[in-house]
Design an enzyme around this catalytic site. Structure first.
Site, PDB file in Angstrom:
ATOM      1  CB  SER A   1      -0.881   0.012   1.253  1.00  0.00           C
ATOM      2  OG  SER A   1      -1.516   1.258   1.435  1.00  0.00           O
TER       3      SER A   1
ATOM      4  CE1 TYR B   1      -4.694  -2.528   4.484  1.00  0.00           C
ATOM      5  CE2 TYR B   1      -3.570  -0.415   4.293  1.00  0.00           C
ATOM      6  CZ  TYR B   1      -4.162  -1.514   3.707  1.00  0.00           C
ATOM      7  OH  TYR B   1      -4.209  -1.601   2.331  1.00  0.00           O
TER       8      TYR B   1
END
Length: 270
Positions: free
Chosen positions: A147, A160
């Site tokens: 990401s 995350y």
């Protein structure tokens, strides 16, 4: 986006591939000749539709494997199950992901453990499981979905962010171990892609601001994306396809942003 690469004779395992980015990756790998092993959650009817459409559109074999990647043992067993059905795994795309949003004081233990398990530990487990056969054949492609949050942080996403930073670290380490074995390992780092997981965050923002989903989505895009639009899953899939090709055999250990320019601006990330 239509890029042609020959993957005839290859078998690809794509985790988290029953929707969103993972499904787009599975479809493009099959379109370019690979048989594909799917993994992820979906209803029996949805799975049947996905497999039938891949078969009809590409002529390639596609099967679903229901292993739960939040469980280390099941993640480790996934490669063996796919190898039993297809004979091998040449391409491993660790795309399965999970999200939970909460402040650090309220972040539940079970959610922290789940996010690390699905986003990071599963990638380690499948990579370890596939390693010997890739090494013995002298060819392998491993692509991990990270990401833009693998480079920076965002409040209320401790699990995350930590996991995605770890994915890039794992990618670099595996790249070094595979460098003389014909095995490459790279990460892709998407910006805002309107996947089901991202849609939940947009919906939450819409409720918070008391605006429509469409308006909230546009606010996300305007705030973060210099391109002013969501990245399409097909664009992520095209990047993975290139990394799986022989043209990319000297590219390893890279964390490739496909982010509409987010990291150029340094604004809030996903």
């Amino acid at each position: 986006m239509d890029i042609s690469v020959s993957l005839m004779g290859k078998v690809a395992l794509v985790t988290g591939s029953t929707s969103g980015i993972g499904l787009a990756i599975a479809r493009v790998l099959a379109k370019n000749g690979a048989d594909v092993a799917l993994n992820g959650f979906a209803s029996p009817d949805e799975l049947a539709d996905i497999i039938t459409s891949i078969n009809k559109e590409t002529g390639r074999k596609a099967l679903h494997f229901p292993h739960d990647l939040s469980n280390l043992a099941e993640a480790s067993e996934l490669v063996s199950a796919v190898t039993s059905e297809f004979g091998k795994v040449d391409i491993l795309v660790n795309n399965a992901g999970a999200q939970y949003v909460a402040g650090i004081e309220e972040f539940p233990d079970e959610q922290w453990e789940r996010l690390l398990a699905v986003n990071l530990t599963a990638a380690f487990a499948t990579t370890r499981a596939v390693w010997s056969q890739m090494r013995d054949r002298g060819w392998g492609r491993i692509v991990n979905t990270a990401s833009t949050l693998a480079f920076q942080g965002e409040a209320r996403k401790a699990g995350y962010v930590s996991a995605k930073h770890g994915v890039v670290g794992l990618t670099r380490e595996v790249a070094l171990e595979g460098a003389r074995l014909g095995i490459t390992c790279n990460a892709i780092c998407p910006g805002w892609v309107l996947t089901p997981m991202a849609a939940k965050q947009v919906e939450a923002k819409a409720v918070e601001l008391k605006i429509s989903f469409e308006d909230a989505a546009q606010k996300f895009v305007e705030a973060d994306m210099p391109t002013g639009r969501f990245v399409d899953p097909s664009e992520i899939a095209a990047g993975v396809l290139f990394l799986c090709s022989d043209a990319a055999k000297s590219i390893t250990g890279v964390a490739l942003p496909i982010d509409g320019g987010i990291l150029v601006t340094g604004t809030r990330l996903v």
